[in-house]
Structure formats: C-alpha cells, structure tokens
Design a protein around this motif. Sequence first.
Motif, mmCIF file in Angstrom:
data_model
loop_
_atom_site.group_PDB
_atom_site.id
_atom_site.type_symbol
_atom_site.label_atom_id
_atom_site.label_comp_id
_atom_site.label_asym_id
_atom_site.label_seq_id
_atom_site.Cartn_x
_atom_site.Cartn_y
_atom_site.Cartn_z
ATOM 1 N N HIS A 198 0.823 -1.179 0.091
ATOM 2 C CA HIS A 198 -0.069 0.008 0.055
ATOM 3 C C HIS A 198 0.920 1.256 -0.203
ATOM 4 C CE1 HIS A 198 -3.644 -2.329 0.307
ATOM 5 N NE2 HIS A 198 -3.301 -2.879 1.684
ATOM 6 N N SER A 199 1.842 1.123 0.595
ATOM 7 C CA SER A 199 2.890 2.519 0.809
ATOM 8 C C SER A 199 4.411 1.976 0.412
ATOM 9 C CB SER A 199 2.674 2.968 2.238
ATOM 10 O OG SER A 199 1.282 3.467 2.408
ATOM 11 N N PRO A 200 4.730 1.693 -0.675
ATOM 12 C CA PRO A 200 6.130 1.082 -0.987
ATOM 13 C C PRO A 200 7.328 2.420 -0.889
ATOM 14 C CG PRO A 200 4.915 1.771 -3.175
ATOM 15 C CD PRO A 200 3.748 1.817 -2.021
ATOM 16 N N ASN A 201 6.897 3.418 -0.814
ATOM 17 C CA ASN A 201 8.099 4.399 -0.663
ATOM 18 C C ASN A 201 8.034 5.046 0.820
ATOM 19 O OD1 ASN A 201 8.623 4.425 -3.382
ATOM 20 N ND2 ASN A 201 6.708 5.848 -3.873
ATOM 21 N N LEU A 202 7.602 4.456 1.563
ATOM 22 C CA LEU A 202 7.589 4.744 3.074
ATOM 23 C C LEU A 202 9.155 4.488 3.785
ATOM 24 C CD1 LEU A 202 4.752 3.415 5.230
ATOM 25 C CD2 LEU A 202 5.056 5.900 4.478
ATOM 26 N N ASP A 203 9.633 5.547 4.172
ATOM 27 C CA ASP A 203 11.020 5.564 4.867
ATOM 28 C C ASP A 203 10.945 4.751 6.069
ATOM 29 O OD1 ASP A 203 10.734 7.475 7.533
ATOM 30 O OD2 ASP A 203 9.716 8.445 6.025
ATOM 31 N N PRO A 204 12.073 4.071 6.656
ATOM 32 C CA PRO A 204 12.051 3.125 7.735
ATOM 33 C C PRO A 204 11.348 3.723 8.942
ATOM 34 C CG PRO A 204 14.030 3.246 6.775
ATOM 35 C CD PRO A 204 13.434 4.491 5.981
ATOM 36 N N LEU A 205 11.928 5.039 9.387
ATOM 37 C CA LEU A 205 11.179 5.375 10.630
ATOM 38 C C LEU A 205 9.700 5.547 10.686
ATOM 39 C CD1 LEU A 205 13.805 8.200 11.410
ATOM 40 C CD2 LEU A 205 13.498 5.924 12.512
ATOM 41 N N THR A 206 8.919 6.062 9.368
ATOM 42 C CA THR A 206 7.498 6.255 9.225
ATOM 43 C C THR A 206 6.941 4.758 9.409
ATOM 44 O OG1 THR A 206 7.791 8.286 8.039
ATOM 45 C CG2 THR A 206 5.826 6.944 7.925
ATOM 46 N N ALA A 207 7.543 3.986 8.557
ATOM 47 C CA ALA A 207 7.032 2.577 8.430
ATOM 48 C C ALA A 207 7.006 1.908 10.081
ATOM 49 C CB ALA A 207 7.837 1.490 7.542
ATOM 50 N N LEU A 208 8.129 2.065 10.804
ATOM 51 C CA LEU A 208 8.506 1.587 11.916
ATOM 52 C C LEU A 208 7.384 2.206 12.935
ATOM 53 C CD1 LEU A 208 12.190 0.884 12.007
ATOM 54 C CD2 LEU A 208 10.235 -0.930 12.183
ATOM 55 N N GLY A 209 7.274 3.528 12.808
ATOM 56 C CA GLY A 209 6.255 4.153 13.766
ATOM 57 C C GLY A 209 4.942 3.908 13.621
ATOM 58 N N ILE A 210 4.534 3.678 12.424
ATOM 59 C CA ILE A 210 3.024 3.248 12.001
ATOM 60 C C ILE A 210 2.674 1.837 12.549
ATOM 61 C CG2 ILE A 210 1.478 2.430 10.194
ATOM 62 C CD1 ILE A 210 2.648 4.812 8.633
ATOM 63 N N GLU A 211 3.577 1.133 12.571
ATOM 64 C CA GLU A 211 3.486 -0.464 12.930
ATOM 65 C C GLU A 211 4.172 -0.601 14.573
ATOM 66 O OE1 GLU A 211 1.773 -2.842 11.532
ATOM 67 O OE2 GLU A 211 1.392 -1.430 9.715
ATOM 68 N N ALA A 212 4.309 0.667 15.155
ATOM 69 C CA ALA A 212 4.877 0.550 16.403
ATOM 70 C C ALA A 212 3.942 -0.373 17.228
ATOM 71 C CB ALA A 212 4.966 1.688 17.136
ATOM 72 N N ARG A 213 4.467 -1.302 18.242
ATOM 73 C CA ARG A 213 3.939 -2.354 19.027
ATOM 74 C C ARG A 213 3.653 -1.789 20.106
ATOM 75 N NH1 ARG A 213 8.655 -6.559 17.331
ATOM 76 N NH2 ARG A 213 9.625 -4.374 17.716
ATOM 77 N N THR A 214 4.303 -0.752 20.765
ATOM 78 C CA THR A 214 4.231 -0.151 21.997
ATOM 79 C C THR A 214 4.204 1.319 22.110
ATOM 80 O OG1 THR A 214 6.244 0.140 22.866
ATOM 81 C CG2 THR A 214 5.186 -1.916 23.223
ATOM 82 N N GLU A 215 3.762 2.244 22.989
ATOM 83 C CA GLU A 215 3.677 3.589 22.817
ATOM 84 C C GLU A 215 5.353 4.043 22.916
ATOM 85 O OE1 GLU A 215 2.509 7.360 22.219
ATOM 86 O OE2 GLU A 215 0.987 5.608 22.249
ATOM 87 N N ASP A 216 6.056 3.367 23.752
ATOM 88 C CA ASP A 216 7.427 3.634 23.828
ATOM 89 C C ASP A 216 8.177 3.685 22.452
ATOM 90 O OD1 ASP A 216 7.159 4.267 26.481
ATOM 91 O OD2 ASP A 216 7.974 2.275 27.320
ATOM 92 N N GLU A 217 7.717 2.690 21.861
ATOM 93 C CA GLU A 217 8.101 2.551 20.663
ATOM 94 C C GLU A 217 7.780 3.651 19.381
ATOM 95 O OE1 GLU A 217 9.134 -2.286 19.129
ATOM 96 O OE2 GLU A 217 7.553 -1.349 18.315
ATOM 97 N N ARG A 218 6.645 3.913 19.592
ATOM 98 C CA ARG A 218 6.029 5.113 18.858
ATOM 99 C C ARG A 218 6.840 6.464 19.050
ATOM 100 N NH1 ARG A 218 1.335 3.972 19.669
ATOM 101 N NH2 ARG A 218 0.862 2.703 18.047
ATOM 102 N N ARG A 219 6.905 6.618 20.248
ATOM 103 C CA ARG A 219 7.677 7.844 20.618
ATOM 104 C C ARG A 219 9.064 7.652 20.330
ATOM 105 N NH1 ARG A 219 7.303 6.988 25.830
ATOM 106 N NH2 ARG A 219 5.095 7.812 25.823
ATOM 107 N N ARG A 220 9.656 6.523 20.306
ATOM 108 C CA ARG A 220 11.182 6.660 20.137
ATOM 109 C C ARG A 220 11.293 6.831 18.466
ATOM 110 N NH1 ARG A 220 14.989 2.637 18.433
ATOM 111 N NH2 ARG A 220 13.402 1.076 18.529
#
Length: 243
Positions: free
Chosen positions: A76-98
């Motif tokens: 769906h979003s082939p051009n996502l940068d790593p930080l955006t991709a990981l942030g969207i799929e963060a498993r915890t709030e701490d991950e999302r904040r990091r």
Amino acid sequence: MTTPFTHLASACVIAATAALPAIAQTSTVTDSRIAHSQDRVAGDSALDERLAQDWGLQAEDWARYRRLMQGPLGVHSPNLDPLTALGIEARTEDERRRYAELQVQVEALRVEKLLAYQRAYDAAWKRLFPTLQPVMPASAGGFVAASGVPSRLAVFVKDDCPPCEQRVRQLQAAGTAFDLYLVGSRQNDAQIRQWAAKAGIDPAKVRARTITLNHDSGRWLSLGLQGALPVTVREVDGQWQHW
C-alpha cells in the motif's frame, strides 16, 4: 594369462581416471558458487548495517522494517521511509515515541542541509549570473514546510494562460511573496524565464527571493487539489488549501 575380468578391471580404472577431471571441475564450480553466495550475503549484511546507522536504527529495527515492507504495508505504501514505517507499525507507545523522536532529529538535519545548500546555491547564482533570473533547483522551493519550515504562498501556472499572468500581476502588485511553479515546463529554464518576463515579474524580486521561479516537477499532481490553473495555495495546519 589375461582373463575377461582383467580386461573389465582395466576398463573400469580407465573410465574412473577419465572422470576425475570432470569431478574436480564440478567441485571447483560448486565451491566458487558457495564462495560467491557467502560474499553476497556478507555484502548485503554490511549494507544493511550502514543503512540502519544512517537512520539511527539498530540491526533488529532494520530487519523488522524489511519484513514490514514485504507485507501489506509495503504494497500500500511502497515508498515509506524506515522511521515512518516502524512508527506506523509500532507495537508499544514507547516504540512509537522513540521512532517519532528519531524522525524529528533526521528531518531537522535534512532541512539544515537543504537550507545550507540553498544558501550556497544563491551565492553561486549571484556570483556567476548576477543579471539573470534564478530558477530554483527541483529539490528546493516552498515545499519544505512538511519538515517544519513555514511555507509561503505557492502559485501554480501554465503557459498560454492569461488568467495565470493576471493572478501573478495581482500578487506582485500587492507586495505578496510567493513561489511560482510552472506546470509542464519539462525542466526548461528558458521557458520559465520567458513566462516570468511575459507576466511582468520584477527580476529584482526574483534575485531577492521575494518571488521564486520553480519547475512544477509533478508537485501539482502530488497535492491532489482540484480546479483549473492558476491555483494559489498555502499550507495551513499541515494541509494545502486554496488561498
């Protein structure tokens, strides 16, 4: 005394001896393929490590990003940068904040580099072409607002468009600073300068960057706005709106 068995044994020895070079060659080819495969794996691993460091990520973060981009997110979003991709799929709030904090740091550094290069570009233009209206490089202009730099008015125009010229004259007469984007310019600097001259844009304002001349380079389509040109927009709360 020679027997049939003696002849058979000799034939087997000769056949086995003849097969040795082929066996050795096959073994050499196999070893070469294994070595090449190992080198490739090592090269890929080193590249992944460098890329992870560039984004401030750990090896496990990068591995998870690679897995995510092989799934529905990557489709769906082939051009996502790593930080955006990981942030969207963060498993915890701490991950999302990091990931959010990392992205802010990366974007701030990118904008700093962009502005430093823009200053060097402006100085080079004044030094080499002091009487010529500068055209902004495709990576610059008013569209760095999403990275935290306030945007200016963006005006999209096209050739053979009297209303476009009239709109630009009105903005200039009102003393409005704006970034002009010529749709369909095909990176032709001469075309955009001719358009600016026909619309009566003051070269002094271009040199002072009160008005900038830019190739559209697909920006108009990327905004997804409707309506016939000219179109004047400004970013408000992260959204580009008609102005």
